[in-house]
Design an enzyme around this catalytic site. Structure first.
Site, PDB file in Angstrom:
ATOM      1  N   LYS A   1     -18.238  -4.970   7.941  1.00  0.00           N
ATOM      2  CA  LYS A   1     -17.021  -5.765   7.743  1.00  0.00           C
ATOM      3  C   LYS A   1     -16.257  -5.869   9.060  1.00  0.00           C
ATOM      4  O   LYS A   1     -15.927  -4.845   9.670  1.00  0.00           O
ATOM      5  CB  LYS A   1     -16.145  -5.105   6.672  1.00  0.00           C
ATOM      6  CG  LYS A   1     -14.994  -5.972   6.222  1.00  0.00           C
ATOM      7  CD  LYS A   1     -14.304  -5.390   5.012  1.00  0.00           C
ATOM      8  CE  LYS A   1     -13.049  -6.177   4.689  1.00  0.00           C
ATOM      9  NZ  LYS A   1     -12.324  -5.629   3.551  1.00  0.00           N
TER      10      LYS A   1
ATOM     11  N   ARG B   1      -2.789  -6.095  -8.302  1.00  0.00           N
ATOM     12  CA  ARG B   1      -1.690  -7.054  -8.164  1.00  0.00           C
ATOM     13  C   ARG B   1      -1.815  -8.144  -9.215  1.00  0.00           C
ATOM     14  O   ARG B   1      -1.069  -8.219 -10.163  1.00  0.00           O
ATOM     15  CB  ARG B   1      -1.702  -7.667  -6.752  1.00  0.00           C
ATOM     16  CG  ARG B   1      -1.347  -6.682  -5.655  1.00  0.00           C
ATOM     17  CD  ARG B   1      -1.818  -7.155  -4.321  1.00  0.00           C
ATOM     18  NE  ARG B   1      -3.248  -7.422  -4.363  1.00  0.00           N
ATOM     19  CZ  ARG B   1      -3.989  -7.735  -3.323  1.00  0.00           C
ATOM     20  NH1 ARG B   1      -3.444  -7.865  -2.159  1.00  0.00           N
ATOM     21  NH2 ARG B   1      -5.276  -7.938  -3.450  1.00  0.00           N
TER      22      ARG B   1
ATOM     23  N   SER C   1      -3.393  -7.600   2.801  1.00  0.00           N
ATOM     24  CA  SER C   1      -3.663  -7.473   4.241  1.00  0.00           C
ATOM     25  C   SER C   1      -4.076  -8.825   4.810  1.00  0.00           C
ATOM     26  O   SER C   1      -3.715  -9.170   5.940  1.00  0.00           O
ATOM     27  CB  SER C   1      -4.768  -6.449   4.484  1.00  0.00           C
ATOM     28  OG  SER C   1      -4.346  -5.194   4.034  1.00  0.00           O
TER      29      SER C   1
ATOM     30  N   HIS D   1       0.843  -1.210   0.000  1.00  0.00           N
ATOM     31  CA  HIS D   1       0.000   0.000   0.000  1.00  0.00           C
ATOM     32  C   HIS D   1       0.879   1.262   0.000  1.00  0.00           C
ATOM     33  O   HIS D   1       0.608   2.217  -0.728  1.00  0.00           O
ATOM     34  CB  HIS D   1      -0.885   0.033   1.258  1.00  0.00           C
ATOM     35  CG  HIS D   1      -1.953  -1.014   1.302  1.00  0.00           C
ATOM     36  ND1 HIS D   1      -2.153  -1.818   2.400  1.00  0.00           N
ATOM     37  CD2 HIS D   1      -2.894  -1.377   0.397  1.00  0.00           C
ATOM     38  CE1 HIS D   1      -3.175  -2.627   2.173  1.00  0.00           C
ATOM     39  NE2 HIS D   1      -3.630  -2.402   0.965  1.00  0.00           N
TER      40      HIS D   1
HETATM   41  O1  PNS Z   1      -9.322  -2.396   0.728  1.00  0.00           O
HETATM   42  P1  PNS Z   1     -10.644  -2.753   0.133  1.00  0.00           P
HETATM   43  O2  PNS Z   1     -11.494  -3.427   1.174  1.00  0.00           O
HETATM   44  O3  PNS Z   1     -10.515  -3.554  -1.127  1.00  0.00           O
HETATM   45  O4  PNS Z   1     -11.365  -1.377  -0.256  1.00  0.00           O
HETATM   46  C1  PNS Z   1     -12.655  -1.362  -0.813  1.00  0.00           C
HETATM   47  C2  PNS Z   1     -13.251   0.055  -0.841  1.00  0.00           C
HETATM   48  C3  PNS Z   1     -13.145   0.718   0.518  1.00  0.00           C
HETATM   49  C4  PNS Z   1     -12.485   0.909  -1.834  1.00  0.00           C
HETATM   50  C5  PNS Z   1     -14.736  -0.087  -1.299  1.00  0.00           C
HETATM   51  O5  PNS Z   1     -15.361  -1.062  -0.533  1.00  0.00           O
HETATM   52  C6  PNS Z   1     -15.522   1.201  -1.167  1.00  0.00           C
HETATM   53  O6  PNS Z   1     -15.288   2.147  -1.877  1.00  0.00           O
HETATM   54  N1  PNS Z   1     -16.468   1.238  -0.225  1.00  0.00           N
HETATM   55  C7  PNS Z   1     -17.295   2.386   0.053  1.00  0.00           C
HETATM   56  C8  PNS Z   1     -18.741   2.128  -0.363  1.00  0.00           C
HETATM   57  C9  PNS Z   1     -18.937   2.393  -1.841  1.00  0.00           C
HETATM   58  O7  PNS Z   1     -18.696   3.472  -2.332  1.00  0.00           O
HETATM   59  N2  PNS Z   1     -19.407   1.365  -2.584  1.00  0.00           N
HETATM   60  C10 PNS Z   1     -19.702   1.493  -4.007  1.00  0.00           C
HETATM   61  C11 PNS Z   1     -18.514   1.131  -4.865  1.00  0.00           C
HETATM   62  S1  PNS Z   1     -18.309  -0.608  -4.888  1.00  0.00           S
END
Ligand code: PNS
Length: 167
Positions: free
Chosen positions: A41, A90, A128, A17
């Site tokens: 989550k 990745r 992670s 990251h």
């Molecule tokens: O590290 P991650 O868990 O892959 O990150 C995912 C993240 C936080 C980028 C995604 O879950 C997110 O943007 N969540 C906020 C809710 C949202 O906007 N959802 C609509 C797009 S899928």
């Protein structure tokens, strides 16, 4: 000023990251690391701890802000005036989820761009969840996360082990 949001769960924030973040600083004037507060989550580290550890890891960069958000990413981006979202890629299996997320975000906010950066090869295996797995069994995390993160993970799993031992 060109502002980007680098969103994620960061449970925990890894050197992979950090690499994506530092490279994205070449493209944007300011990058906001947005730690998702997701009540649905279950995370290992509390969001305040994740924010604290990321702040320590990025302390050298005065054009990085670490923040928490909940709700839709596009709304958060609008609130902070970001023109782009940074995501790291990745392996091929990342692609499907990222494509879906990008397309949804594009539909909801057509002016917001998603910029993908390929993970450096030495971090292409790192996630992670892998870090949590290695930490659970007491493996060496020195090439994966910061020393402060290792200490925090040790504390988390020590507590887990103690609870198990006392059962
Ligand atoms: O590290 P991650 O868990 O892959 O990150 C995912 C993240 C936080 C980028 C995604 O879950 C997110 O943007 N969540 C906020 C809710 C949202 O906007 N959802 C609509 C797009 S899928």
């Amino acid at each position: 000023m060109r502002i980007a949001v680098y969103p994620g769960s960061f449970d925990p924030f890894t050197y992979g990251h950090l690499d994506i973040l530092e490279r994205s600083l070449r493209l944007f004037d300011k990058v906001i690391v947005g730690v998702l507060l997701n009540p649905t989550k279950q995370c290992l580290l509390a969001s305040s701890k994740r924010v604290e550890l990321i702040k320590q890891a990025v302390a050298d960069h005065d054009n990085v802000v670490v923040d928490q958000f909940n709700g839709l990413l596009i709304d958060y981006c609008k609130k902070v005036g970001a023109c782009a979202v940074i995501r790291g890629l990745r392996v091929v299996s990342d692609y499907e989820y990222e494509l879906q997320m990008t397309n949804i975000n594009k539909q909801l906010a057509p002016d917001l761009e998603t910029v993908f950066m390929m993970a450096a090869s030495q971090y292409s295996f790192l996630s992670s969840s892998i870090v949590r797995e290695v930490a659970r069994y007491g493996g060496n995390l020195a090439t994966m996360v910061s020393p402060a993160t290792i200490e925090e993970l040790k504390r988390c799993f020590e507590t887990t082990w103690k609870i198990k031992e006392n059962k």
